[in-house]
Design an enzyme around this catalytic site. Structure first.
Site, PDB file in Angstrom:
ATOM      1  CG  ASN A 174       0.516  -0.461   5.637  1.00  0.00           C
ATOM      2  OD1 ASN A 174       0.127  -1.473   6.189  1.00  0.00           O
ATOM      3  ND2 ASN A 174      -0.102   0.057   4.590  1.00  0.00           N
ATOM      4  CD  GLU A 216      -2.904  -1.310   2.251  1.00  0.00           C
ATOM      5  OE1 GLU A 216      -2.767  -0.545   3.221  1.00  0.00           O
ATOM      6  OE2 GLU A 216      -3.802  -2.161   2.182  1.00  0.00           O
ATOM      7  CG  HIS A 270     -16.109  -6.417   5.894  1.00  0.00           C
ATOM      8  ND1 HIS A 270     -15.765  -5.796   7.070  1.00  0.00           N
ATOM      9  CD2 HIS A 270     -14.994  -6.415   5.118  1.00  0.00           C
ATOM     10  CE1 HIS A 270     -14.499  -5.416   7.009  1.00  0.00           C
ATOM     11  NE2 HIS A 270     -14.008  -5.775   5.849  1.00  0.00           N
ATOM     12  CG  HIS A 271     -15.797 -12.950   6.358  1.00  0.00           C
ATOM     13  ND1 HIS A 271     -15.766 -14.176   5.734  1.00  0.00           N
ATOM     14  CD2 HIS A 271     -17.040 -12.818   6.882  1.00  0.00           C
ATOM     15  CE1 HIS A 271     -16.967 -14.751   5.857  1.00  0.00           C
ATOM     16  NE2 HIS A 271     -17.755 -13.950   6.538  1.00  0.00           N
ATOM     17  CD  GLU A 272      -9.803  -6.648   8.688  1.00  0.00           C
ATOM     18  OE1 GLU A 272     -10.020  -6.067   7.624  1.00  0.00           O
ATOM     19  OE2 GLU A 272      -8.707  -7.223   8.940  1.00  0.00           O
ATOM     20  CD  GLU A 322      -6.794  -2.568   0.103  1.00  0.00           C
ATOM     21  OE1 GLU A 322      -7.310  -1.491   0.363  1.00  0.00           O
ATOM     22  OE2 GLU A 322      -6.337  -3.345   0.993  1.00  0.00           O
ATOM     23  CD  GLU A 334      -7.685   1.292   2.482  1.00  0.00           C
ATOM     24  OE1 GLU A 334      -8.786   0.916   2.930  1.00  0.00           O
ATOM     25  OE2 GLU A 334      -6.651   0.611   2.581  1.00  0.00           O
ATOM     26  CG  HIS A 360      -9.649  -5.266   0.482  1.00  0.00           C
ATOM     27  ND1 HIS A 360      -9.750  -3.904   0.377  1.00  0.00           N
ATOM     28  CD2 HIS A 360     -10.463  -5.785  -0.478  1.00  0.00           C
ATOM     29  CE1 HIS A 360     -10.614  -3.598  -0.595  1.00  0.00           C
ATOM     30  NE2 HIS A 360     -11.058  -4.716  -1.116  1.00  0.00           N
ATOM     31  CD  GLU A 361      -6.341  -4.884   4.145  1.00  0.00           C
ATOM     32  OE1 GLU A 361      -7.066  -5.876   4.317  1.00  0.00           O
ATOM     33  OE2 GLU A 361      -6.788  -3.724   4.053  1.00  0.00           O
TER      34      GLU A 361
END
Lengths: 704, 704
Positions: A194, A172, A414-416, A503, A509, A484-485
């Site tokens: 980060n 990122e 959404h699964h963070e 992502e 963002e 993501h990530e």
């Protein structure tokens, strides 16, 4: 003696010349040479239209605690040449049909001392080379540990590079454009803060790495089919301009536990004298295995809105309460907690987004912060951080589910994971089942923060295995994944097309975290997008973030027209309209383009392209035949001069052109845009002003 | 100035005396003192019948990267005293009812500089002390990392200790008996080869640690309720004879990630002047939480045989084929592999064991090596090593299942994980479901070799969490667990009584790997068994392993009578008859005892006990009222003189005594035994010869 030595040397050299094996691409313009150097060291060299792309470079792997590394002492025991030409149909994509056309040379090497076999397989395309190491099943090489892969990419000059710093945990970063020789001094500045990051070398960079040479070549280094192996970085010997592979280590510094038979990922070198060909190339996908999902009827491109940007900007929160110093799932009683009054994922707000999606033709609504655990989710190395099934008290799951269904809108899960990977795997079956039971077909997963198991890296073999596990398991449940990530993609979506997005780069963002460089989006398609689509979340109309959250002074470094163009230039089957409904309502005429634009395509034409400067692409919508065009611009205003010859000859179209106004500027006047309609044909030319950080977008409607 | 200082010092000292808080055990004979020393350092001291057990010892924890450790600067803000007396009924056990009777003192400390709270809770039993650290929910202490727990156990002398070396990965060592001061020099010799091991200090030892003092006290240090925390070792300052806690680190050297509210495990100090009371104590169980499994009807003690010893001795193999250099699950085609001809888990052989079990009243049959993957299962750091559901071609699962059912025998599942913990968790639901679908109610799990994730240790917090996860998940499926190479138990079977066994010590298998010390089994009940039952797998009748496998010259260092006694002295609700059916058939008269002996008890009476020397215990079988007695002996022959006053007064019993013959010796003549029947009453005395490494076993049948 000396004379004899010279004669011996000459014999070796001539032997080498004899041994050199050449492979040409289908059109004959790209040439690979393979050569075993003295002491049996494998090397290769690549040229394009008589220009050197890769100078003679070594191949091999250094092993850990092994009797001998796989670096030298080789003899060639077999060479197999073949050709391949096939068309395949992606489940979603930029084009309807992809041609996979290459010439192949597979060289079997035998290491004399160990009697071990290693095959180096080269696939040469018109636009570049892929090669990999293969370890067939054999008695003398079963299990081994890679200390370092020693694949070299020797550059022929001090090229201009578009790079981000090598890092085991994040991509990122904003891109830096510099000479290769300048990477070392610019590295520290290139590394911005980060939530998880680990750099390893002041000349380390990430792939996909884009370069431009003084003699007009565009070169891209990346990898394809990264499965069960660490992510490859590149480390530059900046005296000799030689990149060498630098794998992501595990917690012990080891770089790959291998069991033969095994094939490494493909190392890829794309090359062209036309930057547009780099963007149009499907080589990375072609080097991946064909689709393994038999029934793909459930995989559908998605245009969506979501309860997200309001949290990113700080206008609302993921967490439900500020009451507790920390929370424990199953113990903390949220029903007794005092709501903090700014929880985004509340039922009323979600319904507002559902209404907006339904009214404007969006397929889905993403909601983050719907599930318990966000009060202390990050930075605590917390193992049991989320359970992925328990909503906050103000998120009425059933009510929302039924409401969305009644409106014809799909909810997006959404699964963070908070990078608590074991915890996610423990809950993943239950979580996926919960999704299916409640009508969710797609999940955005996230891996923010440092990895658990502690000490592992986002891009190490162990964790890459996890991302793959999550994608393959999702396929079993007919769930689409947008991770993501996670590791940046390497074309695996060909094999598992339910991986509809990633992502793994600096997304929109960051425009709310201080901003990104205006030309960021003119580089991403050359780099990050080579391996697969990005959930870039474009479509920001309000650039002054303080309007959403007075305490956030970040500015979105893009014009509004630029934001529209991203729906074309940042190809993805998953596109968000990321801004708040109220901001879209303020600019309803411009929003019309986002409503109209397709997310799946029968054809794509790259019209203009220069990394860091501009990208212009026209795409033909899947099924409908409608054309759309997007053009993004870098730091300086310019005029885009293009021909509309991609349009069908003989037909007339009404082009609606959403463009920067003359006074537009990403910083000072980002919302200055014009919308005009003109009648055009395939013979039309367009000269279109583009502001700094700007661009334009066009929808074409056939006049019937 | 000096004078003033002295006066100040005296005031502090007297203040300290005033501050000292005392707690007495229910019978008043054990006394705990708690004292805040200068600079607010918490300390405790323990005495038993006026003898010092623990000299003044510090308490606290060192934190990592925190503003201040939890070691000093404390003031007492609250002290709560209470008493507790309750009887509870274990699901299985040595006795029908367990009394939990203690006096408690909970001291709330406040750290002045940080305004953090820590409670130290002491529970004092007649036979010892348990204490733990508690971190209530609070603003100033939410998440923290333990660098080291600094709990001291200051010994009052250079005691005799029965110890194994501290190790992060194994407890499978023979015990060394020495003075504390000799540990340092004996340590290297005490560490023998193991497939996974990591020692950390030349004065590091493991718990449960048994000691004997010069003045006749027996002291045992251990822990209870080890959940979500690293295993505690003890490191000795052998100048001062002070043990200090030494937690097992994770891969980064960290020793515990804590989120408040949290309670550490209990640190336990058992003490008595009668060694039998140490064996009889239920303090470790009492310090655990009550049973959390509501319906326990499916938890049943098990006496079993299995296809196991033949592999341990090398007579047969776990692997099916020797064809492949390595195997890959789902890829290797076993149907095409050439069987190696010595695969133990073949259908015919399994049926032979089922027949044997049915004919002799055993509940179950364990089969190892039934599932694919054993060809390269160990030492390769292989991730996907087993799938736990795919049988080898010659193991006809359905046929065996149906055959066992027709014979009234339960099959016992085997899950060797090869310590590939993530892989096990990925498959655990499927594996447990597969068990239930095929009639398996119990699983023996194994954790041989180095842990994956790599760098983690068998006893670190992360992996301890895994063992607990497997046990709790098994409970959901109504599955009993017998985990080998997992963390040694700390009484958790009270809370999860489906944990019916563990290995976590040097079991009988080592008798086939070179042999164990003859007195090993006279120490294990004082140490390893304090926390819970062990699947020791006794009952070896053929001590010369070369009779099973000519290339294995190991000798079982025990007499046959000793092997019978183990069914009493090594209490477990899970008992194997480990030898081959043919060896039992050779000694059918002695085998009768194994057939007769119970595995669950209404009462137990420890009659003789001296660590390293001998243990004699009588037990009353659950429900039937039948008594059994076992006595094991150490290195030197002796005569066991006991009274049978545990028998019911006024009744006559026929005692069948299985004993060492006069000429018996564990090494030279282990199979020399006698069986005699005598009529006895509660007034009878017995003088019974015990050979070196020998013992005797008795079954009592009431004469009616």
């Amino acid at each position: 003696m000396k004379k004899h030595f010279l004669i011996a040397l000459l014999s070796i050299l001539s032997l080498n010349l004899v041994n050199a094996q050449q492979l040409k691409s289908p059109n004959g313009e790209t040439t690979l040479s393979f050569l075993l150097k003295a002491d049996g060291i494998p090397t290769y060299q690549l040229s394009y239209r008589s220009k050197e792309v890769i100078r003679t470079s070594k191949l091999g792997l250094e092993l850990k605690n092994d009797k001998k590394s796989l670096l030298n002492d080789f003899v060639i025991t077999d060479t197999k040449n073949s050709s391949f030409d096939e068309n395949w149909t992606p489940v979603w994509g930029e084009v309807k049909t992809i041609r996979n056309h290459y010439n192949e040379m597979a060289i079997t090497l035998n290491q004399k001392e160990t009697n071990r076999q290693m095959i180096i397989r080269f696939r040469l395309y018109d636009e570049g080379l892929g090669f990999r190491y293969e370890f067939p099943s054999q008695k003398n090489l079963t299990y081994f540990v890679v200390k370092e892969e020693k694949t070299q990419f020797a550059m022929a000059g001090d090229h201009t590079a578009y790079w981000i710093a090598g890092d085991y945990d994040t991509q990122e970063y904003d891109y830096t454009t510099s000479k290769l020789s300048e990477i070392r001094v610019l590295n520290a500045k290139a590394i911005t803060a980060n939530l998880s990051q680990k750099s390893f070398s002041s000349t380390g960079v990430q792939t996909s790495l884009m370069m431009k040479t003084a003699n007009g070549l565009y070169i891209n280094l990346h990898e394809a089919a990264l499965i069960n192996y660490p992510c490859m970085h590149l480390n530059l010997d900046d005296k000799n301009m030689v990149f060498e592979s630098w794998l992501t280590p595990d917690v012990n510094g080891d770089k790959g536990y291998i069991q033969a038979p095994f094939n490494t990922p493909w190392r890829t070198i794309m090359v062209s004298d036309d930057a547009r060909e780099i963007l149009a190339s499907k080589m990375i996908y072609n080097l991946n295995e064909p689709n393994k999902i038999k029934d793909t009827s459930w995989i559908k491109p998605v245009k969506y809105v979501g309860v997200w940007w309001e949290m990113i900007t700080g206008k609302s929160s993921w967490a439900y309460t500020d009451d507790y110093p920390s929370v424990q799932l199953g113990i903390t009683d949220y029903s007794k907690a005092k709501p903090n009054g700014k929880h985004g994922a509340n039922t009323d707000n979600v319904k507002k987004y559902i209404d907006f999606a339904a009214a404007n033709g969006f397929d889905g609504v993403l909601v983050e912060g719907w599930n318990v655990g966000w009060e202390d989710w990050y930075g605590n190395s917390k193992d049991y951080v989320f359970d992925f099934v328990t909503p906050y008290p103000d998120f009425k799951l059933q009510e929302i589910r039924d409401y969305a269904k009644s409106k014809g809108v799909k909810m997006i899960m959404h699964h963070e994971t908070s990078s608590s990977v074991r915890n996610y795997e423990r809950h993943i079956d239950t979580a996926y089942k919960f999704m299916k039971a409640n009508g969710y077909d797609a999940v955005k997963s996230g891996y923010v923060g440092n990895i658990l198991p502690r000490g592992e890296n986002h891009y190490s073999q162990w964790i890459i295995n996890h991302y793959q596990y999550a994608v393959e398991k999702a396929a079993e449940y007919k769930i689409m994944v947008n991770a993501h990530e996670a590791i940046r993609p390497t074309g695996i979506a060909r094999t598992y097309p339910n991986l509809i997005g990633n992502e793994s780069a600096r997304g929109t963002e960051y425009q709310a975290f201080g901003g990104s460089k205006p030309n960021h989006v003119t580089i991403l398609p050359f780099t990050r997008l080579q391996g697969g689509p990005m959930d870039y979340t474009p479509g920001i109309f309000e650039m002054d973030i303080s309007k959403l959250n007075p305490s956030n002074t970040s500015h979105v470094n893009a014009t509004l027209a630029n934001q529209l163009a991203l729906y074309l230039t940042m190809y993805s089957p998953l596109q968000m309209a990321a801004d708040l409904p109220e901001n879209y309502n303020r600019f309803a005429d411009a929003f019309q383009f986002i409503k109209d634009v397709a997310v799946d395509w029968d054809d794509s034409k790259y019209i203009e392209a220069e990394p860091g400067e501009f990208i212009t692409v026209a795409r033909k919508a899947k099924g409908t035949g409608k054309w759309f065009l997007g053009s993004v611009n870098g730091d300086n205003s310019r005029t885009s001069n293009i021909s509309l010859d991609f349009l069908e000859a003989g037909k007339k179209y009404t082009a609606t052109i959403y463009a920067d106004a003359k006074e537009a500027h990403y910083k000072t006047n980002p919302q200055a845009y014009t919308i005009r309609k003109v009648v055009v044909t395939s013979k039309s030319k367009l000269a279109q002003f583009c502001a700094a950080g700007g661009g334009y977008a066009i929808s074409f409607l056939e006049n019937k």
